[in-house]
Design a protein around this motif. Sequence first.
Motif, PDB file in Angstrom:
ATOM      1  N   UNK A  79      14.388  11.464 -12.005  1.00  0.00           N
ATOM      2  CA  UNK A  79      13.746  10.394 -11.224  1.00  0.00           C
ATOM      3  C   UNK A  79      14.574   9.110 -11.189  1.00  0.00           C
ATOM      4  N   UNK A  80      15.578   8.989 -12.066  1.00  0.00           N
ATOM      5  CA  UNK A  80      16.467   7.818 -12.038  1.00  0.00           C
ATOM      6  C   UNK A  80      17.738   8.080 -11.231  1.00  0.00           C
ATOM      7  N   UNK A  81      17.883   9.280 -10.701  1.00  0.00           N
ATOM      8  CA  UNK A  81      19.149   9.698 -10.088  1.00  0.00           C
ATOM      9  C   UNK A  81      19.496   8.939  -8.811  1.00  0.00           C
ATOM     10  N   UNK A  82      18.535   8.282  -8.184  1.00  0.00           N
ATOM     11  CA  UNK A  82      18.808   7.586  -6.926  1.00  0.00           C
ATOM     12  C   UNK A  82      19.257   6.136  -7.132  1.00  0.00           C
ATOM     13  N   UNK A  83      19.281   5.697  -8.366  1.00  0.00           N
ATOM     14  CA  UNK A  83      19.712   4.323  -8.636  1.00  0.00           C
ATOM     15  C   UNK A  83      21.224   4.196  -8.455  1.00  0.00           C
ATOM     16  N   UNK A  84      21.653   3.040  -7.988  1.00  0.00           N
ATOM     17  CA  UNK A  84      23.086   2.786  -7.839  1.00  0.00           C
ATOM     18  C   UNK A  84      23.737   2.417  -9.169  1.00  0.00           C
ATOM     19  N   UNK A  85      22.945   1.841 -10.062  1.00  0.00           N
ATOM     20  CA  UNK A  85      23.423   1.525 -11.407  1.00  0.00           C
ATOM     21  C   UNK A  85      22.222   1.511 -12.350  1.00  0.00           C
ATOM     22  N   UNK A  86      22.491   1.693 -13.618  1.00  0.00           N
ATOM     23  CA  UNK A  86      21.444   1.684 -14.635  1.00  0.00           C
ATOM     24  C   UNK A  86      21.928   0.891 -15.836  1.00  0.00           C
ATOM     25  N   UNK A  87      20.987   0.350 -16.584  1.00  0.00           N
ATOM     26  CA  UNK A  87      21.332  -0.336 -17.819  1.00  0.00           C
ATOM     27  C   UNK A  87      21.005   0.574 -19.001  1.00  0.00           C
ATOM     28  N   UNK A  88      21.498   0.213 -20.161  1.00  0.00           N
ATOM     29  CA  UNK A  88      21.144   0.968 -21.365  1.00  0.00           C
ATOM     30  C   UNK A  88      19.625   0.972 -21.575  1.00  0.00           C
ATOM     31  N   UNK A  89      18.993  -0.148 -21.265  1.00  0.00           N
ATOM     32  CA  UNK A  89      17.540  -0.219 -21.460  1.00  0.00           C
ATOM     33  C   UNK A  89      16.804   0.743 -20.525  1.00  0.00           C
ATOM     34  N   UNK A  90      17.377   1.004 -19.341  1.00  0.00           N
ATOM     35  CA  UNK A  90      16.751   1.938 -18.394  1.00  0.00           C
ATOM     36  C   UNK A  90      16.720   3.361 -18.946  1.00  0.00           C
ATOM     37  N   UNK A  91      17.753   3.728 -19.681  1.00  0.00           N
ATOM     38  CA  UNK A  91      17.836   5.110 -20.182  1.00  0.00           C
ATOM     39  C   UNK A  91      17.467   5.218 -21.667  1.00  0.00           C
ATOM     40  N   UNK A  92      17.148   4.080 -22.275  1.00  0.00           N
ATOM     41  CA  UNK A  92      16.707   4.097 -23.670  1.00  0.00           C
ATOM     42  C   UNK A  92      15.421   4.911 -23.793  1.00  0.00           C
TER      43      UNK A  92
END
Length: 289
Positions: A171-184
Motif C-alpha cells: 500500500x506504500x508502493x505508490x509513494x514517490x519517497x518515504x521516510x524511515x518513520x513511514x516504514x517503521x
Amino acid sequence: MLNLLELEQLAAFDECGTLSGAAEKLHISQPTLTRTMKHIEEEFGVDLFVRGKNKITLNETGKKAAEYAKKLINEAENAVSQVRAFSQSLRTISVESCAPVPLWLLPPALSEMFPDKIISSKLSLIDEIIKNVISGSCQIGILPYAVSNNLFMCSPFIREELSVCLPKEHFLAKHESLSFSDINGFNCLLKSQIGFWNEMCREKMPASKFLVQTDDFEFDELVKSSTLPCFVTNLVNNMDDILKNRVIIPISDSEANVNYHLIYLQKNKDLIKAAEKVSLKNDVSLINN
C-alpha cells in the motif's frame, strides 16, 4: 656475551624448576642445558644457583636474572614483530570503511594504480577507522560524513543514497519517497556486514524487526519470494532481475543520503588520485568539488 638462545634456556629452567623438565621442554639434552647454565653464571659473574646433590635451583639473584631474561626475550620478539609489520606496511595499502560499497570501488582502483602493492580492506567501526588512520596502521579510512581534524586530511569521495524496495502491491508502493518513520514497524530483510547502515536502520526503525541474511543467494531468493521490504542503494548494480516485482522508493531522511569522505595522513595524499578515478567512473565527482 649472552645470546637469546641462552636466555630462553634460563627462562625455561626458571619455569620448569628442574634441568630435566627444561631440557624436555626445549628438546635438548640435559648436559647441554647444564653447560649453558654454567656459561650464563660465568657471564653474569655472580652466583645464580643453589647446588645440591644431583640438583641445582635458582637463588634469589638467579630468579632476578631469569626475570630480566624473560623481558629481553619479549622485547626481542616484539622487535621482530614490529620490523616485520613495518616491512609489510611498506608493501601494503590498508583501507578501512564504515560500509561495504566503497570497498567494492576503491581497492580495485588502488590495485590498478599501485600494482606492486598489496591492497587490504575491511569493514570497521567509525571510531576505529579514525584511530587507525591517526596511528598509521590504516592508510585510507572511509567515513559517512566529513570530519574536521588537524591530525589528518579529509576529502569527499562518493555519494550513496538509500531506497526501500517494496512489492508492487504494497500500500506504500505508490509513494514517490518515504521516510524511515513511514516504514517503521514493518519487518524487513537485511543483509549482514553492511557497516553503519545496520545501526542506522535499527535506530531509525525501532519498531521494526529485521531478518538478517548472511548468504547472498538466500537473501536474493527471499527478496524474490517474500513480501518483506528490503533496501538498495544507487551504487548497487545487477539487481534488476531480483527486484523486477518490486518498486524502488527513495528514503527522504538526510541520514539515508550519505556523502562518503576519505581520511588519510598528509603523507598518503598521492593515494587519493585513485579515489578520483573511482568518483569519475561512477559519475559522482564529489572528489572534485
